[in-house]
Design an enzyme around this catalytic site. Structure first.
Site, PDB file in Angstrom:
ATOM      1  N   PHE A 400       0.796  -1.228   0.000  1.00 38.29           N
ATOM      2  CA  PHE A 400       0.000   0.000   0.000  1.00 38.29           C
ATOM      3  C   PHE A 400       0.832   1.283   0.000  1.00 38.29           C
ATOM      4  O   PHE A 400       0.428   2.295   0.573  1.00 38.29           O
ATOM      5  CB  PHE A 400      -0.968   0.016   1.195  1.00 38.29           C
ATOM      6  CG  PHE A 400      -1.630  -1.311   1.444  1.00 38.29           C
ATOM      7  CD1 PHE A 400      -2.290  -1.960   0.423  1.00 38.29           C
ATOM      8  CD2 PHE A 400      -1.557  -1.918   2.685  1.00 38.29           C
ATOM      9  CE1 PHE A 400      -2.889  -3.202   0.639  1.00 38.29           C
ATOM     10  CE2 PHE A 400      -2.145  -3.150   2.912  1.00 38.29           C
ATOM     11  CZ  PHE A 400      -2.808  -3.794   1.892  1.00 38.29           C
ATOM     12  N   CYS A 401       1.989   1.270  -0.647  1.00 36.69           N
ATOM     13  CA  CYS A 401       2.874   2.438  -0.679  1.00 36.69           C
ATOM     14  C   CYS A 401       3.140   2.972   0.724  1.00 36.69           C
ATOM     15  O   CYS A 401       3.251   4.178   0.943  1.00 36.69           O
ATOM     16  CB  CYS A 401       2.309   3.534  -1.572  1.00 36.69           C
ATOM     17  SG  CYS A 401       2.381   3.122  -3.322  1.00 36.69           S
ATOM     18  N   ALA A 402       3.220   2.042   1.665  1.00 37.69           N
ATOM     19  CA  ALA A 402       3.584   2.358   3.047  1.00 37.69           C
ATOM     20  C   ALA A 402       4.418   1.194   3.562  1.00 37.69           C
ATOM     21  O   ALA A 402       4.116   0.581   4.587  1.00 37.69           O
ATOM     22  CB  ALA A 402       2.338   2.568   3.904  1.00 37.69           C
TER      23      ALA A 402
END
Length: 478
Positions: A400-402
């Protein structure tokens, strides 16, 4: 020109009037969104209405927004400096949209609203205007949009806190311990300029962060704070004044507005003192040739300074339309409905022992409609593919781009590298990914009920179809 704007707003408000009640904060029906009647094929045969449960990536456009844009489209014209009627109308609409966004965010009178392409673009713009020797403090829990732009600053990455109080205490310690910067004497503060970047709601866990308390801690130590409201603004009211943040950034595509626009709103001084984010027409007020062959440029001091080039008028108007639609629907009623959906999902997942919901602050923490989880015995990409192919449910899988946050929650070293959404691990790594379900103002009960039922059936009975990896994705085998 103003008559056109008023007429569009009046006609659009009628479409959403039925969702709010005069008795109080009840919201019996979801807001109308595009795609609510789209059907998709199932690998097991037949079709089903698509359940869009990936709002945290991009929310579907509100019907209200689409209608407003369609009403304006025939009047589309160039913005600023055009003498024609359509150009003047478009300019009026563009600048009135700026006012609408400022009202939506409850900005202070001196704040500037700058239109960008996205939250990522907004935070990169802010990173580009930081004073020399600015120190930046950011939690490892941030989305990459707010974790990565600070390449030209001295950055302190803070470990993931496990309670809101710990988040505040961690920040206070870091700010108290910071070393004076080389420019501290000219800055007027003994330790020089500093900026704190924090999310309002996690794009992984949905948990709300103690923004107001973090802002107070930042200001007590002479630092400024920017709020990444990409996941917060679509679900809760955001008041720059009440939270006492210096800047706020968000994206239109998460606020039920298409067309790729974003916002950076807040204090003007750093923005006015820095070179334009992009050099070009619109940012320049006056350009003149010098005798030595070069050019002298006088840049605007307004928001135009960082809006070079022809602006995305339709994208900007769509954001303003979404702001109006959410305000008119009433955040009180929207929050009540969303809590109802959150309870349905969380209670349903709690009935499946194989499911582990990811959380920083614990089960009782307030949150928006974003929930990530893993399922024992399943690769998350396989599970998400089965939800789509066999049930017509769209969720997201991956990191999740985290990456640092998800790897911390899954028990991996936060420094480990990985590829967003890849179901297969890189060489030497464990396969680490999760499933994220997210929803909002346009989500009907049936979508989350189908999701819960599908999770239970997949865990109990397994997938009905065979799947394979193709170009880094898990897909149904033909």
């Amino acid at each position: 020109m103003s008559a056109f704007l008023n007429a569009a707003a009046t006609s659009a408000s009628v479409a959403t009037a039925s969702v709010a009640t005069a008795e109080g904060p009840a919201c019996a029906e979801p807001l109308p969104v595009l795609g609510r009647d789209v059907t998709v094929p199932l690998v097991t045969g037949g079709e089903v209405t698509y359940a869009a449960l990936d709002y945290a990536a991009s929310a579907p456009a509100l019907q209200r927004v689409w209608d407003d844009v369609a009403a304006y489209a025939p009047y589309y014209g160039s913005v600023h400096r055009g003498a024609g009627y359509l150009s003047q109308l478009s300019t009026d609409l563009f600048e009135q949209s700026r006012v609408t966004v400022a009202e939506f965010l409850d900005c202070r009178p001196a704040d500037q609203v700058i239109f960008t392409r996205s939250t990522t673009d907004s935070l990169n713009l802010l990173a580009a205007v930081l004073p020399a020797d600015c120190q930046v403090f950011v939690f490892e829990t941030e989305h990459h949009a707010s974790l990565l732009p600070w390449t030209n600053a001295q950055v302190t990455y803070l470990n993931a806190p496990r309670t809101p109080d710990e988040a505040v205490a961690t920040l206070e310690r870091a700010l108290a311990d910071r070393e004076p910067s080389p420019s501290s004497s000219s800055w007027g503060d003994p330790k020089g300029p500093a900026l704190v970047c924090v999310t309002g709601a996690s794009n992984v866990t949905g948990e709300l962060w103690p923004v107001k308390e973090l802002a107070a801690a930042a200001h007590a130590h002479g630092a400024r704070i920017v709020l990444d409201a990409a996941q917060l603004a679509p679900h809760h009211p955001v008041s720059v004044r009440d939270l006492d943040v210096d800047w706020v950034a968000f994206s239109g595509h998460k606020l039920y507005a298409p067309f790729g626009s974003g916002v950076l709103a807040g204090r003007a001084d750093w923005l006015q003192q820095a070179e334009p984010y992009l050099a070009g027409g619109g940012a320049s007020r006056k350009v003149a040739r010098r005798e030595d062959g070069g050019v002298d440029v006088e840049w605007h001091t307004t928001a135009a300074r960082h809006e070079a080039g022809s602006p995305n008028v339709i994208g900007v108007y769509s954001i303003a339309s979404a702001c109006k639609a959410l305000t008119e629907a009433g955040f009180d009623s929207l929050v009540v409905r969303e809590r109802h959906l959150i309870a349905k999902v969380r209670e349903g997942l709690a009935e499946v022992p194989a499911v582990r919901v990811l959380s920083l602050f614990g089960d009782e923490a307030p949150r928006v409609g974003v929930i990530s989880f893993v399922v024992d015995g399943w690769n998350s990409s396989h599970f998400a593919a089965a939800l789509s192919a066999e049930y017509g449910i769209g969720v997201r899988d991956g990191l999740f781009c985290a990456h640092p946050l998800v790897r911390t929650l899954l028990g991996s070293e936060p420094q480990a590298q990985g590829e967003c959404g890849a179901p297969e691990a890189a060489p030497g790594e464990r396969s680490l990914n999760a499933i994220r379900v997210s929803f909002g103002a346009g989500t009907p009960d049936e979508h989350v009920e189908r999701f819960v039922r599908a999770v239970k059936e997949l865990v109990a009975d397994g997938a009905k179809w065979q799947y394979r990896t193709e170009e880094g994705r898990c897909v149904p085998a033909v």
